[in-house]
Enzyme design. Structure first.
Site: not given
Length: 291
Positions: A111, A259
């Site tokens: 992400d 992430h």
């Protein structure tokens, strides 16, 4: 011996009358069995009532949003079989010559990118490990880094719309705001990628609403949740990140949230260097979320 002197016992002076009285009192206590705190021994007793046993430490459960999907079998020709149904046969392309005939598929999702520092490093690692992932992109980040978006697509990974501003409270905002967050990001990602398929929408922080799901679906995107939250954004250290993900995967989680953007991702990168080979060794393969 002087009649007026008291006898001595072990160096202690007592009178005969006093001695007789004390002996009588001691005999009485022994006969009646009365002592300290109601015990027959005359000694303090530890309270034998046992405290309630401590509750066992709860196992960490996989974190999920209101949406969770199965994982497609890795490799070409995947029909979107669900890992939760025990399917996912075939090691898929790129798992090495020693790959087993049957492996449980996982989906790695990343992400908040693309990030000019960390996304290239992650892509290099994924290419080295021959693993595919889904990149959930922030609209302005995609607009600033179109070459990275194109590289993600060119190397066989998938794209996901992760909104414009990562507003984790957008589920409390008007539908018009939610629509703008989703669709403005989609336009930026589409332009940066050159029109590559944008198969998923992931709400920031899992802030899905019925309306946002409909907006995504109407524009060809399936809401994408997660079932294994690495908590890497907390920066707990690479070793902790690895342990957190492996435990949740062992408990049945299949979609991993990590992430590649949004800050310093050195710990995430270090964790991936260890995590991917370990998960392969544990009998897992990497595919995509159902689309």
């Amino acid at each position: 011996m002087d009649k007026n002197r008291s006898p001595r016992i072990s160096g202690i002076a007592v009178t005969v009358g006093t001695t007789t009285t004390l002996l009588g009192l001691l005999l009485g206590l022994l006969v009646h069995g009365t002592g300290y705190a109601g015990t027959s021994t005359g000694l303090p007793q530890r309270d034998t009532a046992t405290a309630p046993p401590a509750e066992p430490k709860k196992k960490r459960k996989p974190v999920a949003t209101s949406i969770s999907h199965g994982v497609q079998k890795p490799g070409p020709g995947s029909a979107g079989e669900s890992a939760e149904k025990g399917e996912g046969k075939g090691a898929g392309r790129g798992e090495g010559k020693g790959a087993e005939k049957s492996r449980t598929p996982l989906a790695l999702t990343l992400d908040d990118g693309p990030d000019p520092t960390w996304t290239p490093k992650v892509l290099d690692l994924l290419r080295q490990e021959r693993v595919k992932a889904t990149f959930c992109l922030i609209g302005p980040n995609a607009e600033r880094n179109p070459d990275l978006v194109k590289r993600i697509v060119a190397e066989g990974h998938r794209l996901c719309d992760h909104s414009m501003h990562h507003d984790t409270g957008m589920d409390q905002k008007p539908v018009s705001y939610q629509s703008k967050e989703i669709l403005d990001a989609k336009r930026m990602i589409d332009k940066a990628s050159g029109g590559a398929p944008l198969r998923y929408y992931r709400a920031p922080g899992g802030a899905f609403t019925p309306e946002s799901r409909k907006i995504a679906a109407k524009n060809g995107m399936r809401p994408l949740g997660w079932t294994a939250d690495s908590d890497d954004w907390r920066l707990p250290g690479a070793e902790t990140i690895v342990g957190t993900v492996r435990q949740q995967v062992a408990d049945g989680a299949r979609i991993i949230l990590m992430h590649d953007g949004g800050g310093d991702r050195s710990e995430t990168y270090a964790a991936l260097e260890t995590l991917i080979p370990q998960l392969k060794q544990d009998g897992y393969a990497f595919g995509f979320p159902e689309a």
